[in-house]
Design a protein around this motif. Structure first.
Motif, PDB file in Angstrom:
ATOM      1  N   VAL A 127      -3.093  28.711  21.953  1.00  0.00           N
ATOM      2  CA  VAL A 127      -3.292  27.725  23.022  1.00  0.00           C
ATOM      3  C   VAL A 127      -2.574  26.420  22.694  1.00  0.00           C
ATOM      4  O   VAL A 127      -1.838  25.856  23.522  1.00  0.00           O
ATOM      5  CB  VAL A 127      -4.798  27.476  23.244  1.00  0.00           C
ATOM      6  N   ALA A 128      -2.779  25.916  21.466  1.00  0.00           N
ATOM      7  CA  ALA A 128      -2.135  24.660  21.069  1.00  0.00           C
ATOM      8  C   ALA A 128      -0.616  24.819  21.011  1.00  0.00           C
ATOM      9  O   ALA A 128       0.131  23.928  21.431  1.00  0.00           O
ATOM     10  CB  ALA A 128      -2.671  24.212  19.711  1.00  0.00           C
ATOM     11  N   GLY A 129      -0.156  25.960  20.498  1.00  0.00           N
ATOM     12  CA  GLY A 129       1.283  26.200  20.406  1.00  0.00           C
ATOM     13  C   GLY A 129       1.960  26.242  21.755  1.00  0.00           C
ATOM     14  O   GLY A 129       3.025  25.643  21.958  1.00  0.00           O
ATOM     15  N   VAL A 130       1.336  26.944  22.713  1.00  0.00           N
ATOM     16  CA  VAL A 130       1.897  26.989  24.072  1.00  0.00           C
ATOM     17  C   VAL A 130       1.924  25.590  24.671  1.00  0.00           C
ATOM     18  O   VAL A 130       2.867  25.211  25.372  1.00  0.00           O
ATOM     19  CB  VAL A 130       1.075  27.951  24.963  1.00  0.00           C
ATOM     20  N   GLY A 131       0.893  24.795  24.383  1.00  0.00           N
ATOM     21  CA  GLY A 131       0.846  23.434  24.910  1.00  0.00           C
ATOM     22  C   GLY A 131       2.034  22.596  24.496  1.00  0.00           C
ATOM     23  O   GLY A 131       2.535  21.777  25.276  1.00  0.00           O
ATOM     24  N   PHE A 132       2.515  22.800  23.277  1.00  0.00           N
ATOM     25  CA  PHE A 132       3.676  22.040  22.807  1.00  0.00           C
ATOM     26  C   PHE A 132       4.998  22.685  23.225  1.00  0.00           C
ATOM     27  O   PHE A 132       5.962  21.986  23.553  1.00  0.00           O
ATOM     28  CB  PHE A 132       3.634  21.909  21.278  1.00  0.00           C
ATOM     29  N   LEU A 133       5.079  24.001  23.201  1.00  0.00           N
ATOM     30  CA  LEU A 133       6.368  24.662  23.426  1.00  0.00           C
ATOM     31  C   LEU A 133       6.706  24.841  24.901  1.00  0.00           C
ATOM     32  O   LEU A 133       7.821  24.523  25.334  1.00  0.00           O
ATOM     33  CB  LEU A 133       6.379  26.013  22.702  1.00  0.00           C
ATOM     34  N   LEU A 156      -6.541  32.541  18.771  1.00  0.00           N
ATOM     35  CA  LEU A 156      -6.399  32.086  20.158  1.00  0.00           C
ATOM     36  C   LEU A 156      -6.211  30.575  20.220  1.00  0.00           C
ATOM     37  O   LEU A 156      -5.419  30.069  21.030  1.00  0.00           O
ATOM     38  CB  LEU A 156      -7.633  32.488  20.973  1.00  0.00           C
ATOM     39  N   ALA A 157      -6.934  29.839  19.373  1.00  0.00           N
ATOM     40  CA  ALA A 157      -6.800  28.377  19.349  1.00  0.00           C
ATOM     41  C   ALA A 157      -5.385  27.966  18.965  1.00  0.00           C
ATOM     42  O   ALA A 157      -4.794  27.053  19.573  1.00  0.00           O
ATOM     43  CB  ALA A 157      -7.816  27.777  18.373  1.00  0.00           C
ATOM     44  N   LEU A 158      -4.820  28.628  17.959  1.00  0.00           N
ATOM     45  CA  LEU A 158      -3.445  28.327  17.550  1.00  0.00           C
ATOM     46  C   LEU A 158      -2.455  28.632  18.672  1.00  0.00           C
ATOM     47  O   LEU A 158      -1.512  27.874  18.914  1.00  0.00           O
ATOM     48  CB  LEU A 158      -3.098  29.152  16.306  1.00  0.00           C
ATOM     49  N   GLY A 176       5.198  23.611  18.141  1.00  0.00           N
ATOM     50  CA  GLY A 176       4.529  24.630  18.938  1.00  0.00           C
ATOM     51  C   GLY A 176       4.874  26.030  18.482  1.00  0.00           C
ATOM     52  O   GLY A 176       4.015  26.918  18.433  1.00  0.00           O
ATOM     53  N   GLY A 177       6.134  26.244  18.116  1.00  0.00           N
ATOM     54  CA  GLY A 177       6.553  27.563  17.642  1.00  0.00           C
ATOM     55  C   GLY A 177       5.861  27.963  16.353  1.00  0.00           C
ATOM     56  O   GLY A 177       5.496  29.133  16.159  1.00  0.00           O
ATOM     57  N   ILE A 178       5.660  26.986  15.461  1.00  0.00           N
ATOM     58  CA  ILE A 178       4.951  27.269  14.198  1.00  0.00           C
ATOM     59  C   ILE A 178       3.507  27.662  14.481  1.00  0.00           C
ATOM     60  O   ILE A 178       2.990  28.652  13.934  1.00  0.00           O
ATOM     61  CB  ILE A 178       5.015  26.049  13.269  1.00  0.00           C
ATOM     62  N   LEU A 179       2.828  26.902  15.347  1.00  0.00           N
ATOM     63  CA  LEU A 179       1.442  27.220  15.692  1.00  0.00           C
ATOM     64  C   LEU A 179       1.347  28.594  16.357  1.00  0.00           C
ATOM     65  O   LEU A 179       0.443  29.388  16.049  1.00  0.00           O
ATOM     66  CB  LEU A 179       0.870  26.148  16.622  1.00  0.00           C
ATOM     67  N   LEU A 180       2.272  28.882  17.265  1.00  0.00           N
ATOM     68  CA  LEU A 180       2.266  30.170  17.959  1.00  0.00           C
ATOM     69  C   LEU A 180       2.477  31.326  16.983  1.00  0.00           C
ATOM     70  O   LEU A 180       1.806  32.364  17.076  1.00  0.00           O
ATOM     71  CB  LEU A 180       3.358  30.189  19.029  1.00  0.00           C
ATOM     72  N   SER A 181       3.422  31.168  16.064  1.00  0.00           N
ATOM     73  CA  SER A 181       3.695  32.239  15.101  1.00  0.00           C
ATOM     74  C   SER A 181       2.460  32.528  14.252  1.00  0.00           C
ATOM     75  O   SER A 181       2.090  33.692  14.048  1.00  0.00           O
ATOM     76  CB  SER A 181       4.873  31.845  14.198  1.00  0.00           C
ATOM     77  N   LEU A 182       1.807  31.470  13.785  1.00  0.00           N
ATOM     78  CA  LEU A 182       0.593  31.657  12.985  1.00  0.00           C
ATOM     79  C   LEU A 182      -0.503  32.336  13.803  1.00  0.00           C
ATOM     80  O   LEU A 182      -1.193  33.244  13.325  1.00  0.00           O
ATOM     81  CB  LEU A 182       0.105  30.305  12.458  1.00  0.00           C
ATOM     82  N   GLY A 183      -0.654  31.899  15.057  1.00  0.00           N
ATOM     83  CA  GLY A 183      -1.691  32.464  15.910  1.00  0.00           C
ATOM     84  C   GLY A 183      -1.478  33.934  16.190  1.00  0.00           C
ATOM     85  O   GLY A 183      -2.394  34.759  16.074  1.00  0.00           O
ATOM     86  N   HIS A 184      -0.251  34.299  16.555  1.00  0.00           N
ATOM     87  CA  HIS A 184       0.027  35.702  16.884  1.00  0.00           C
ATOM     88  C   HIS A 184      -0.083  36.595  15.654  1.00  0.00           C
ATOM     89  O   HIS A 184      -0.539  37.742  15.756  1.00  0.00           O
ATOM     90  CB  HIS A 184       1.412  35.820  17.516  1.00  0.00           C
ATOM     91  N   LEU A 185       0.324  36.105  14.505  1.00  0.00           N
ATOM     92  CA  LEU A 185       0.200  36.913  13.291  1.00  0.00           C
ATOM     93  C   LEU A 185      -1.273  37.086  12.908  1.00  0.00           C
ATOM     94  O   LEU A 185      -1.671  38.161  12.426  1.00  0.00           O
ATOM     95  CB  LEU A 185       0.996  36.277  12.154  1.00  0.00           C
ATOM     96  N   ILE A 240     -10.720  23.591  20.094  1.00  0.00           N
ATOM     97  CA  ILE A 240     -10.209  24.689  20.910  1.00  0.00           C
ATOM     98  C   ILE A 240     -10.879  26.000  20.502  1.00  0.00           C
ATOM     99  O   ILE A 240     -11.186  26.845  21.347  1.00  0.00           O
ATOM    100  CB  ILE A 240      -8.673  24.784  20.789  1.00  0.00           C
ATOM    101  N   TRP A 241     -11.103  26.189  19.180  1.00  0.00           N
ATOM    102  CA  TRP A 241     -11.807  27.377  18.671  1.00  0.00           C
ATOM    103  C   TRP A 241     -13.164  27.511  19.352  1.00  0.00           C
ATOM    104  O   TRP A 241     -13.574  28.604  19.740  1.00  0.00           O
ATOM    105  CB  TRP A 241     -11.967  27.238  17.160  1.00  0.00           C
ATOM    106  N   TRP A 242     -13.854  26.388  19.523  1.00  0.00           N
ATOM    107  CA  TRP A 242     -15.160  26.414  20.191  1.00  0.00           C
ATOM    108  C   TRP A 242     -15.008  26.629  21.694  1.00  0.00           C
ATOM    109  O   TRP A 242     -15.786  27.386  22.299  1.00  0.00           O
ATOM    110  CB  TRP A 242     -15.886  25.092  19.922  1.00  0.00           C
ATOM    111  N   LEU A 243     -13.997  26.028  22.286  1.00  0.00           N
ATOM    112  CA  LEU A 243     -13.823  26.128  23.738  1.00  0.00           C
ATOM    113  C   LEU A 243     -13.494  27.545  24.186  1.00  0.00           C
ATOM    114  O   LEU A 243     -13.939  27.976  25.257  1.00  0.00           O
ATOM    115  CB  LEU A 243     -12.722  25.162  24.205  1.00  0.00           C
ATOM    116  N   VAL A 244     -12.695  28.304  23.412  1.00  0.00           N
ATOM    117  CA  VAL A 244     -12.368  29.668  23.835  1.00  0.00           C
ATOM    118  C   VAL A 244     -13.610  30.563  23.822  1.00  0.00           C
ATOM    119  O   VAL A 244     -13.597  31.657  24.398  1.00  0.00           O
ATOM    120  CB  VAL A 244     -11.254  30.295  22.962  1.00  0.00           C
ATOM    121  N   GLN A 245     -14.673  30.096  23.180  1.00  0.00           N
ATOM    122  CA  GLN A 245     -15.938  30.825  23.202  1.00  0.00           C
ATOM    123  C   GLN A 245     -16.922  30.216  24.205  1.00  0.00           C
ATOM    124  O   GLN A 245     -18.057  30.687  24.310  1.00  0.00           O
ATOM    125  CB  GLN A 245     -16.589  30.782  21.809  1.00  0.00           C
ATOM    126  N   SER A 246     -16.479  29.200  24.944  1.00  0.00           N
ATOM    127  CA  SER A 246     -17.384  28.440  25.819  1.00  0.00           C
ATOM    128  C   SER A 246     -16.777  28.316  27.209  1.00  0.00           C
ATOM    129  O   SER A 246     -16.447  27.225  27.666  1.00  0.00           O
ATOM    130  CB  SER A 246     -17.652  27.053  25.223  1.00  0.00           C
TER     131      SER A 246
END
Length: 628
Positions: free
Chosen positions: A164-170, A160-162, A96-105, A282-288
């Motif tokens: 969302v997924a990162g928070v889900g794990f962390l 945002l998708a990254l 989750g931390g890896i996904l979050l870091s990529l998403g925020h960057l 998730i990429w599609w859902l944040v737009q839907s």
């Protein structure tokens, strides 16, 4: 032998501690501090970034915010299940931390700012639209057109998708690790969680102040970039400190993870790969947002009906009554969070558009530099006098648990450091203004920008969390402590009264038509005191009222309700959509009237809903059958 069986037990020779707690606690503290720093660092920037940089309408921006926030609060249910059954908490937090870091960057990539062409504009150059068509130079536009950087927006949605997924794990697993570091009868357990939650509030407070300042003052990419740096620091902290978890966060059955389940791919890597593939969804859902909201509504309805049916068919009469009470509380929490979460939506737009964000706005000369020294000196004196007095009171009070005393010590220390730092900043301003030539004056203003105002919630929580806990203890000793339904009612009513402050403030605009910042401060104060009435007892009520065999489903239903409240909140915020030109309001008076109409409704709704819940609390209390 399973990893959990090999875990080093508290109290053993190899179980090292620091300041009376396992070192792993401070690893989790720092990781969660930086994770919350990154989350809140972008949360209050998000809507303004969409409406002011990419020129989204209020409705479109709120849709993205609602879909994102709704997913952020829903996916931890899945992340927690995967960690419990397969990955273990340590691996889940790392992934989750890896996904979050990529998403925020990725959030730091802005692309080109959107350009708005008003109706009636005479084009001097050819204008290429998003669909590839071209409007020739010399054309007078019959309708308004906004040209957005679609490539940058696609990167934004993936960021945002990254996240969302990162928070889900962390998110669900880092707090569980803290509990694993202590034995069930360890008296330090509450104190450890208190220290951990202090990290959450420090991170959220600092993020909204610093990221908000950078984003508004220097550019969105700097605010989002700082949030990303914070998450990277959190990830590296956890990677470095995972050795201090002593196996408590490892998978319970590591052999399961190494089993080949899809050709050469083992179960662990299949989870990672499927999670990465799910980013497209998730990429599609944040737009839907409509899809997210409908799915939340259906899942919550099915879960609630299922729990009631199970209690009716399998439970006792008392368990049936308790489950019905729990459903009422779950519905009431949707009401509260839908009101409370206006903070990142309509209240942020209100703060940006119709609020005078300065506490102080003056023109000063060198002769007035003494004011900075006087105020700074007062802050220093306040710390030197009040801090020792408070420490003495905390140490002498035997009614508070050690966790509460430790929390108060942390709060006093934290605000002492903040006050002394502020005094130092004031002294530097005194030096600057004192160096001005005679007769020369410069303007000086001090306040909070629209994103920084969100820091008030974390600040008020740190100030009032323990006093509220002490109040409930004091009332309990006298038999006056309100029961859980009354606390819920009080929380909702105070959220409504918070909007009442904004309605009242709208009656006293300044010369520019804007409302004083103090009214937003009072609104956040009441929202926070409402949160302190409701939030601490919410999860406890789930565990006490749900039938033990389905308590996990009940907990998931609670989180689904929280997720639904996020989309409900942004849908309510859309009732106060304001037309803008280039991201700016053209008529402040009309905008203020629009927001006041919404807040007046929310005030009445919140107060009435809270009062109704208090009125029916005797009936709910009987249905709880002795559960407090």
């Amino acid at each position: 032998m399973s990893a959990s069986a090999e875990a080093v037990q508290p109290g053993s020779q190899d179980y090292t501690e620091f300041l009376g707690h396992p070192k792993g606690l401070y690893v989790c503290f720092a990781t969660e501090l930086w994770e919350r720093f990154s989350f809140y660092g972008m949360k209050y920037l998000l809507l303004l970034y969409l409406t002011k940089y990419h020129l989204f309408s209020d409705g479109a921006g709120l849709d993205v915010l609602g879909a994102y926030a709704g997913l952020v609060y829903a996916l931890p249910v899945i992340g927690g299940l995967l960690a419990d059954r397969y990955l273990g908490m340590r691996k889940a937090v790392l992934f989750g931390g890896i996904l979050l870091s990529l998403g925020h960057l990725l959030m730091a990539y802005e692309g080109h700012q959107a350009i708005h062409y008003a109706a009636g504009t005479l084009l001097t150059d050819d204008l290429r639209l998003v669909d590839g068509s071209v409007i020739a130079a010399g054309t007078t536009l019959s309708e308004a057109i906004t040209i957005q950087d679609t490539a940058a927006l696609n990167v934004f949605y993936m960021a945002l998708a990254l996240i969302v997924a990162g928070v889900g794990f962390l998110k669900p697993n880092i707090s569980t690790i803290v509990g694993k570091l202590y034995s069930k009868d360890d008296h330090r357990r509450d104190s450890g969680f208190t220290i951990f939650y202090m990290g959450i509030n420090i991170g959220s407070w600092a993020a909204t102040i610093l990221c908000g300042w950078l984003g508004i003052t220097y550019g969105w990419k700097y605010g989002f970039g700082l949030a990303g740096i914070g998450m990277v620091l959190g990830l590296f902290t956890f990677m470095w400190g995972q050795k201090f978890l002593y196996g408590h966060a490892d998978p319970s059955n590591p052999e399961k993870l190494t089993e080949k389940v899809f050709g050469p791919v083992n179960r662990e890597w299949l989870i990672y790969l499927v999670s990465i593939a799910s980013l497209a969804l998730i990429w599609w859902l944040v737009q839907s947002e409509p899809v997210v909201h409908t799915a939340q509504y259906i899942l919550l309805t099915v879960a609630g009906a299922g729990l009631i049916s199970y209690a009716f068919m399998k439970g006792t009469k008392e368990e049936m009554h308790q489950m019905i009470v729990l459903m009422v509380l779950i519905l009431s929490t949707i009401v509260f969070w839908a009101l409370f979460e206006q903070s990142a939506g309509s209240m942020t737009l209100y703060a940006d558009r119709v609020t005078n964000q300065n506490f102080i706005d003056a023109t000063l000369t060198s002769a007035e530099a003494w004011r900075f020294y006087a105020v700074g000196g007062a802050f220093v004196a306040l710390v030197l006098v009040v801090a020792p007095w408070l420490f003495g009171k905390v140490n002498k009070n035997t009614d508070w648990r050690s966790s509460e005393r430790n929390f108060l010590r942390g709060v006093v220390t934290f605000f002492s450091v903040v006050a002394l730092s502020f005094a130092g900043w004031l002294a530097s301003k005194g030096v600057y203004f004192g160096s001005l030539a005679e007769g020369v004056s410069e303007s000086f203003s001090m306040g909070l920008n629209a994103t920084q105002i969100g820091s008030l919630n974390a600040m008020f929580i740190m100030i009032f969390a323990i006093p509220f806990a002490a109040l409930w203890t004091w009332l309990d000793k006298r038999g006056w402590e309100p029961n859980t339904p009354i606390k819920f009612g009080l929380g909702i009513a105070q959220a409504g009264l918070g909007f009442g402050m904004l309605v009242l403030g709208a009656q006293f605009p300044d010369a520019s038509g804007k409302v004083a910042l103090i009214w937003l401060v009072l609104a956040y104060l009441l929202h926070t005191t409402g949160e302190l009435c409701l939030s601490p007892v919410g999860l406890s009520a789930v565990t006490k009222l749900a039938i033990p065999r389905v308590v996990g489903v009940a907990m998931g239903t609670w989180f689904l309700a929280t997720a639904l409240s996020e989309t409900v909140a942004t849908r309510i915020g859309k009732w106060a959509q304001v037309d803008t030109s280039g991201g700016e309001v053209q008529n402040i008076g009309e905008a203020l009237a629009t927001y006041t109409e919404l807040f007046n409704f929310l005030m009445i709704f919140g107060v009435v809903a809270g009062v109704i819940l208090i009125i029916i609390s005797p009936l709910l209390r009987r249905g709880m059958h002795g559960v407090h």
